[in-house]
Design an enzyme around this catalytic site. Structure first.
Site, PDB file in Angstrom:
ATOM      1  N   SER A 158      38.256 -85.184-171.474  1.00 19.62           N
ATOM      2  CA  SER A 158      36.972 -84.803-172.059  1.00 19.62           C
ATOM      3  C   SER A 158      36.740 -83.176-172.322  1.00 19.62           C
ATOM      4  CB  SER A 158      36.019 -85.579-171.339  1.00 19.62           C
ATOM      5  OG  SER A 158      35.545 -84.790-169.877  1.00 19.62           O
TER       6      SER A 158
ATOM      7  N   SER B 238      40.222 -85.239-167.121  1.00 13.19           N
ATOM      8  CA  SER B 238      39.510 -84.321-168.091  1.00 13.19           C
ATOM      9  C   SER B 238      39.668 -82.827-168.257  1.00 13.19           C
ATOM     10  CB  SER B 238      37.970 -84.437-168.052  1.00 13.19           C
ATOM     11  OG  SER B 238      37.863 -85.973-168.541  1.00 13.19           O
TER      12      SER B 238
ATOM     13  N   LYS C 191      31.555 -75.624-169.727  1.00 13.57           N
ATOM     14  CA  LYS C 191      31.322 -77.198-170.468  1.00 13.57           C
ATOM     15  C   LYS C 191      30.079 -77.665-170.438  1.00 13.57           C
ATOM     16  CE  LYS C 191      33.643 -81.647-169.902  1.00 13.57           C
ATOM     17  NZ  LYS C 191      34.409 -82.646-169.031  1.00 13.57           N
TER      18      LYS C 191
END
Lengths: 472, 476
Positions: free
Chosen positions: B151, B175, B76
């Site tokens: 997210s 997330s 990420k």
């Protein structure tokens, strides 16, 4: 018509003398090349987290102890949020809610009158980067960012500039001797802010803050100046506003920096990246047991050793020399202090080094003092060999040999030498016996001449008088 | 085109050990798959770096006891990988290049995995659709008009789209788990402190946790084995020395499961509740004891999250000021420079959260809101801990509905938070929680969440793996 009274509170920031920074493993050192002691944590790069330097906690515990503060056993850190370029994360990690120390005091002695200056609290926090303003630019040196500080805040209980100065001198000595900080104002490792208000009633006046005053003496001068300034304004009927000012030593004036806005909003909240931690009594006592002898006790010890007050003050004012004194065991401290404050200090100042960087080991010092006290060598001899003593690995005997200093120390030898001189100067001897004191000086000169200076003069004089008296 | 990446990790490992394939074959397949889709899963693709790493690995012997040797992984884009851009999907860090490895990345590299790129996400992890990304949202592989969740949307999509078998996400209020639910993969938010956060660009420090995202439960546990542990650089991290796969395959009979009534109430769509209840029935038939329970303060999680996460975020994001790195707009004064840089650099949602967070911590508000939220958070944690005294695990749907249309949330800043209404409790309490697929509604996947007490990841994997097997998921 009116008699204004001063109310003064003092805030002091002191850099802790740790090996590493407060929240990163980077070296904590003054005077390095700009930005050479700054890592990703000190720079606040995205993603970094703080660690906690235990040594800083330990030194803060020491400071708490010598300032008689109550020590908080359960602590955390808080974030103080504000934007400034020298503040790399735009928040400072400090202790807002759980300062490590509270309710302490420092005793001052104002011409024999003792007073306790009360300490409200002491907390640990990180230093900011250093801003250097150059022409139109501001340069930032992050070497200082993250250096551990303690902030020591007094209650508004100081009544005069003199008390303020005495407090700061006492505070500095306590922290210095507890090895908490080197407390060098000129290098910024001790920084003083004074809050002063004046009033001619029971109600406190408007608080004026004077920031970052450059020396302890100047704190006194700044307070005096600003009290006069405030009094002039008040007597003209003006109303004071809370201000932050700075003291310009050259002009002997305080100068306005900014008017304080209504209540700063630092949006404090507990630092989530550093868990709450607990220190127990055993831990605290261990730390306290490691605090070196304080200046007060050292002073007593030296006075008891027969060192005069002036020299004791000189020793205490030079912590390096004083620490060296503490390494000496079973040594005549009076003789040692004379050497240390005299030719040795002169040598150290000339070379600009610490006594701990020289070859004068405590055992060498002991030998030296014993030889001087035993009249085996003279002060004159010592002056001749002081450089060798400081720089050479040789012991004292070897140094004396190297410098060809062979003192006659055998009493019989000295006696026969003196008798020889007396036999050759019978007239002078009878002059002496008839009460001519000056004859003694002449005979003494002859003895020294005959011995080529290898007899300790004090020793020679003593024996000469003795042998003359026998002839009476 | 080869299909090695569709094999299980064990099978791929076997081929590597027998020298039937090399790491470079896997990397080339990743690159092919990346080039042949338009999922917008990656912000940075490090094709050259991945190829050269694969070549380097040819120089050393394949480690037989290391299933992750030579396996590609995506990270990420809020986790620092030295030498790669780390944008947080924000304009303010659009050209920011990391100068160090996050601790978790160091562990990945020690395992000789191959980092292929940095995944798309909501800007600074603020969102639950990945639409707040400065680089546009990643696409849900099940339906290109649907959000992938967020997210960690890119980290979910790159697995669901078959590009890589593993990714790392971060989870502050769901997330990892919510996008896992929306894209039909497995995502674990471990116990707070299980994985070092050093190098994760903080959103809300007391809630953030890095976790593994994978195709199945077993492989998820394998990756957690590799990335967990005490890190001297993160004071909140801890060590337990355990193998998270060790309970997989054990008998689940007699396991005690609590289902909060709130998790199957009318806040969740009926279709989702229906699928969830079917799964619960299967577990009961398999010998689990299931009770529907009330948990005190459970309905407070969203409000607590908003106060705590935004308060902390307002402080964490203060460092992006244009002084030392990232976007820097010039101004006549330092304040003007800050203002221009941050106005230009941050997107709408991030600015909204910074402003709300600043307000919540301001003056007396800190007491009224933040301190009170922290106190209730503690109460919420305790009420879950009370439940964990009687139950091994707490189950519920991961999300209240399946993936919805792109751009449908834009006008309502609150609706996004409601997506995470079932997952925030784990962050509040620091508990581990995992989402795994439990079925589909209109061809869109939906996840089931298993939450446990602190340090209970192995138990979660045990039940998760069992459920996966009876639902027909892969479990090697």
């Amino acid at each position: 018509m009116t008699d204004y009274k001063k109310t003064i509170g003092i805030e002091v920031h002191v850099e802790l003398k740790t090996k590493e920074k407060l929240f990163s493993p980077m070296i904590n050192n003054y005077g390095s090349l700009a930005n050479s002691n700054a890592n990703i944590i000190d720079l606040g790069l995205p993603g970094v987290l703080p660690t906690l330097n235990r040594e800083a906690i330990d030194l803060a515990i020491r400071a708490c102890h010598v300032l008689h503060c109550k020590i908080n056993h359960h602590m955390h850190f808080d974030r103080k949020n504000y934007f400034y370029p020298d503040n790399p994360k735009n928040f400072q990690i400090t202790q807002e809610r759980t300062p490590i120390g509270r309710d302490g005091y420092v005793e001052i002695n104002d011409n024999g009158i003792k007073k306790k200056i009360e300490i409200l609290e002491m907390h640990i926090e990180e230093d900011t980067a250093k801003s250097i303003h150059a022409k139109n630019n501001t340069l930032l040196d992050f070497n200082r960012a993250g250096v551990p500080l303690i902030e020591i805040v007094t209650k508004p209980c100081i009544k005069s500039s003199r008390e303020a100065v005495l407090y700061l001198e006492a505070l500095r000595e306590l922290l210095l001797y507890a090895k908490v900080s080197d407390c060098k104002i000129e290098e910024g490792s001790m920084r003083c802010d004074a809050n002063i208000s004046i009033s001619n009633s029971d109600k406190l006046g408007t608080k004026i803050e004077i920031k970052n005053i450059g020396s302890i003496t100047n704190v006194g001068l700044a307070i005096e100046y600003d009290a006069r300034r405030q009094e002039e304004l008040l007597s003209k009927g003006e109303i004071l506003k809370e201000e932050t000012r700075r003291y310009d030593a050259k002009l002997d004036k305080t100068i306005l920096m900014r008017v304080k806005e209504t209540g700063n909003d630092y949006r404090y909240f507990p630092e989530p990246d550093i868990p709450f931690f607990t220190i127990d009594d055993e831990y605290i006592n261990n730390i306290i047991s490691e605090i070196p002898l304080n200046a007060y006790k050292r002073r007593e010890k030296y006075l008891n050793a027969g060192i005069n007050t002036i020299n004791v003050d000189k020793i205490i004012a030079n912590i390096d020399i004083c620490d060296y004194m503490e390494t000496l065991n079973d040594v005549n401290l009076k003789t040692a202090s004379n050497l240390l404050l005299g030719d040795i200090s002169a040598y150290l100042n000339k070379k600009n080094i610490s006594i701990f960087e020289t070859k004068l080991t405590p055992s060498k010092m002991k030998d030296l003092v014993e030889k001087l006290d035993g009249n085996i060598i003279s002060n004159k001899n010592f002056k001749e060999i002081v450089v060798d003593i400081m720089e050479s690995d040789l012991n004292i005997d070897e140094i004396l040999e190297k410098n060809n200093i062979k003192n006659v120390v055998d009493n019989k030898e000295i006696e026969s030498l003196i008798n020889k001189v007396l036999e050759n100067n019978l007239n002078v001897v009878s002059d002496y016996l008839n009460g001519n004191e000056r004859s003694l000086k002449y005979l003494m000169g002859q003895v020294m001449k005959e011995s080529h200076g290898s007899i300790n003069p004090a020793k020679a004089n003593e024996m000469l008088v003795k042998l003359l008296e026998v002839k009476r | 085109m080869s299909k090695y990446l569709d094999l299980s990790i064990k099978e791929i490992h076997e081929l590597l050990v027998k020298h039937q394939i090399k790491p470079i074959d896997l990397v080339e397949e990743v690159i092919d798959r990346y080039n042949n889709n338009e999922l917008n899963a990656f912000i940075t693709m490090d094709i050259d770096g991945a190829r050269s790493r694969a070549k380097e690995l040819e120089e050393i012997e394949v480690e037989e006891d290391n299933l992750l040797f030579g396996i590609p992984i995506a990270i990420k884009d809020n986790i620092n990988v030295n030498g790669l851009k780390c944008t947080c999907a924000s304009h303010i860090l659009e050209n920011y290049e990391s100068v160090y490895d996050a601790s978790v990345v160091s562990l990945i590299k020690e395992k000789n995995m191959i980092i292929v790129g940095k995944t798309n996400m909501d800007e600074f992890a603020m969102g639950s659709t990945s639409e707040t990304s400065y680089f546009g949202p990643p696409i849900n592989p099940y339906n290109k008009n649907k959000v992938p969740g967020g997210s960690s949307g890119g980290s979910a999509v790159c697995i669901a789209g078959g590009i890589v078998p593993f990714s790392l996400g971060s989870d502050t209020g769901g997330s990892i788990r919510q996008p896992a639910s929306f894209t039909g993969i497995v995502g674990m938010k471990p116990t707070y402190g299980r994985v070092s956060r050093f190098g994760l660009i903080a959103f809300a420090s007391s809630l953030d946790q890095i976790g593994p995202m994978s195709r199945n439960v077993y492989e998820n546990a394998i990756l957690l084995n590799a990335i967990s542990g005490k890190d001297e650089k993160d004071l909140t991290s801890f060590k337990t020395n355990e193998d998270f796969t060790r309970m997989i395959g054990e008998d689940i009979r007699g396991m005690r499961i609590a289902v909060p009534k709130y998790f199957v109430s009318d806040i969740v769509s009926p279709e989702v509740v229906e699928i969830f209840n079917k799964n619960i029935e299967l577990l009961k038939q398999s010998g689990c004891i299931v009770d529907y329970v009330d948990i005190k303060f459970i309905e407070k999680a969203v409000v607590l999250y908003q106060i705590i996460a935004m308060g902390e975020a307002s402080s964490n994001l203060a460092r992006f000021d244009g002084v030392r790195y990232g976007l820097s707009e010039s101004g006549k004064t330092i304040d003007e420079m800050y203002k221009k840089t941050r106005t230009e650099g941050f997107g709408r949602e991030v600015k909204r959260r910074i402003m709300v967070g600043s307000l919540l911590l301001s003056g007396e508000n800190a007491k009224t809101y933040y301190n009170k939220a922290m106190a209730i958070r503690d109460d919420l944690k305790k009420s879950f801990e009370e439940i964990f005294k009687s139950y091994d695990l707490v189950l519920g749907p991961t999300s209240s509905r399946v993936a919805y249309d792109l751009n449908s949330n834009n006008d309502n800043p609150l609706s996004g938070f409601m997506d995470d209404i079932l997952v925030m409790h784990a962050n509040m309490g620091g508990f581990p929680a995992m989402s795994l697929p439990m079925g589909k509604i209109n061809e869109l996947p939906i996840g089931l969440q298993i939450m446990g007490p602190m340090y209970s990841e192995a138990t979660i994997y045990k039940l998760g793996s069992y459920l996966e097997s009876i639902l027909g998921g892969s479990n090697d």
